[in-house]
Scaffold this motif. Structure first.
Motif, PDB file in Angstrom:
ATOM      1  N   GLY A 157      -4.439   5.351  -7.698  1.00 18.61           N
ATOM      2  CA  GLY A 157      -3.597   6.441  -8.165  1.00 18.61           C
ATOM      3  C   GLY A 157      -4.405   7.558  -8.795  1.00 18.61           C
ATOM      4  O   GLY A 157      -5.631   7.622  -8.673  1.00 18.61           O
ATOM      5  N   GLU A 166       3.592  -1.264   3.858  1.00 16.62           N
ATOM      6  CA  GLU A 166       3.276   0.124   3.528  1.00 16.62           C
ATOM      7  C   GLU A 166       4.545   0.853   3.091  1.00 16.62           C
ATOM      8  O   GLU A 166       5.571   0.781   3.771  1.00 16.62           O
ATOM      9  CB  GLU A 166       2.670   0.803   4.752  1.00 16.62           C
ATOM     10  N   THR A 167       4.467   1.545   1.965  1.00 17.47           N
ATOM     11  CA  THR A 167       5.650   2.231   1.453  1.00 17.47           C
ATOM     12  C   THR A 167       5.807   3.601   2.104  1.00 17.47           C
ATOM     13  O   THR A 167       4.824   4.258   2.437  1.00 17.47           O
ATOM     14  CB  THR A 167       5.576   2.414  -0.076  1.00 17.47           C
ATOM     15  N   THR A 175       3.709   3.161  -8.336  1.00 11.79           N
ATOM     16  CA  THR A 175       3.794   2.048  -7.391  1.00 11.79           C
ATOM     17  C   THR A 175       3.806   0.720  -8.128  1.00 11.79           C
ATOM     18  O   THR A 175       4.599  -0.177  -7.810  1.00 11.79           O
ATOM     19  CB  THR A 175       2.595   2.084  -6.418  1.00 11.79           C
ATOM     20  N   PHE A 181       0.833  -1.203   0.000  1.00  9.51           N
ATOM     21  CA  PHE A 181       0.000   0.000   0.000  1.00  9.51           C
ATOM     22  C   PHE A 181       0.867   1.252   0.000  1.00  9.51           C
ATOM     23  O   PHE A 181       1.758   1.411   0.840  1.00  9.51           O
ATOM     24  CB  PHE A 181      -0.907  -0.018   1.239  1.00  9.51           C
ATOM     25  N   ASN A 182       0.592   2.138  -0.956  1.00  8.61           N
ATOM     26  CA  ASN A 182       1.268   3.438  -1.003  1.00  8.61           C
ATOM     27  C   ASN A 182       0.316   4.500  -0.461  1.00  8.61           C
ATOM     28  O   ASN A 182      -0.613   4.914  -1.155  1.00  8.61           O
ATOM     29  CB  ASN A 182       1.681   3.778  -2.432  1.00  8.61           C
ATOM     30  N   ALA A 190      -0.439   7.704  -2.599  1.00  4.38           N
ATOM     31  CA  ALA A 190      -1.030   7.587  -3.934  1.00  4.38           C
ATOM     32  C   ALA A 190      -2.399   8.265  -3.985  1.00  4.38           C
ATOM     33  O   ALA A 190      -3.153   8.282  -3.008  1.00  4.38           O
ATOM     34  CB  ALA A 190      -1.173   6.114  -4.321  1.00  4.38           C
ATOM     35  N   GLY A 201      -1.944   1.322  -5.282  1.00  8.20           N
ATOM     36  CA  GLY A 201      -1.278   2.575  -5.579  1.00  8.20           C
ATOM     37  C   GLY A 201      -1.554   2.988  -6.999  1.00  8.20           C
ATOM     38  O   GLY A 201      -2.493   2.489  -7.643  1.00  8.20           O
TER      39      GLY A 201
END
Length: 314
Positions: free
Chosen positions: A89, A38-39, A68, A7-8, A11, A64
């Protein structure tokens, strides 16, 4: 199904955390073994995708945008772990190409619909492009579009809210001063010289959110589709922009369309390069197709014209 959900949180044009957590919970209730990651910065999604491979996951779910997704792809290429996408996104070009449901201000249940399309979906093998050590799923751009990307990325949430319009405004500002340059372009065993504004090397049909710039592209044919946009200055760019609006962008003498497995672009003046919407470096650049290097999970009802090999994979 054993999967890693990457998960981003940055985004998209709003915070999607609540919906993504609900998706993870639902999949867990259906018997999926979900690992959450998680990023927090560039490269994290690639690191987590490689972890998914090391853990023996069946799939990596990229929550994302296209950036991503591109990072996840770089961690999955050459493995059997499949890419699945929850589109949160801004542009969501890959999701649009695949026919996945997309969210809007009034349509907030899109993630559950996208998830169901993937749970019931099919696995396919697709090509990726490679530039040095970096792979790309969508396209590589050289010249004007890469310069716009350089100016725009990374974007804040306000810019993401405006979507394609923000890019259009930036493109108009950049085009005013952007100069074409002499380029030596090699596609497989064919070499030619042109004065170019931009070169697009694509693995998909869509460019941006709506333009189908490379309509012959297929995801598993082992070929790039290449558009060369010729020109010298802003007047050439204006002509190309007008052709986009009228849908005649592939019919004029200032655009050339090619197909090939290997593309090399060398320019008299260095031009910027972008891969999947992220700035990379500058010319010279060598790009090659890596055939069927990535497994993806896509909806069963996705357009079959995107594939050369139309056999169904359960």
């Amino acid at each position: 199904m054993k999967a890693m959900l990457i998960f981003n949180p940055a985004a998209g044009w709003r915070d999607w955390r609540k919906e993504v957590l609900e998706i993870a919970s639902y999949l867990g209730q259906q018997g999926w073994n979900i690992t959450w990651r998680e990023t927090w910065g560039p490269g994290d999604a690639t690191t987590f995708a490689r972890e998914a491979v090391a853990r023996g996951c069946d799939a990596a779910l990229a929550a994302g945008g296209d950036g991503t997704i591109s990072e996840v792809v770089n961690g999955l290429v050459g493995t059997e772990v499949a890419l699945a996408v929850l589109p949160i996104g801004t542009g969501n070009v890959w999701a649009r190409e695949m026919g996945l449901p997309l969210g809007s201000i009034i349509h907030r249940s899109c993630l559950k619909e996208a998830m169901m399309a993937l749970v019931e979906g099919q696995r396919r093998q697709v090509d990726v492009g490679r530039a040095g050590q970096r792979c790309f799923l969508l396209w590589a751009g050289v010249g004007l579009d890469a310069k716009v990307t350089e100016v725009m990325e990374p974007r804040n949430r306000v810019q993401k809210w405006w979507g394609a319009l923000a890019y259009a405004v930036a493109a108009a500002a950049v085009a005013r001063d952007f100069k074409g340059t002499s380029a030596k372009i090699t596609i497989d065993d064919q070499t030619f010289w042109e004065q170019v504004i931009a070169v697009l090397v694509s693995n998909v049909q869509l460019y941006g959110e709506v333009l189908r710039l490379t309509p012959q592209a297929q995801l598993d044919d082992g070929l790039f589709d290449v558009c060369v946009f010729k020109g010298h200055d802003w007047t050439s760019t204006l002509g190309h922009a007008t052709s986009f609006l009228t849908g005649q962008y592939l019919n004029g003498p200032e655009v050339a369309y090619y197909r090939g497995r290997r593309v090399v672009v060398e320019t008299a003046v260095p031009l910027p390069v972008q891969l999947d919407g992220d700035p990379l470096a500058a010319t010279p650049i060598e790009l090659e197709v890596v055939p069927k290097a990535l497994t993806i999970i896509v909806p069963r009802n996705m357009p079959e014209e995107l594939f050369a090999n139309q056999r169904y994979h359960a």
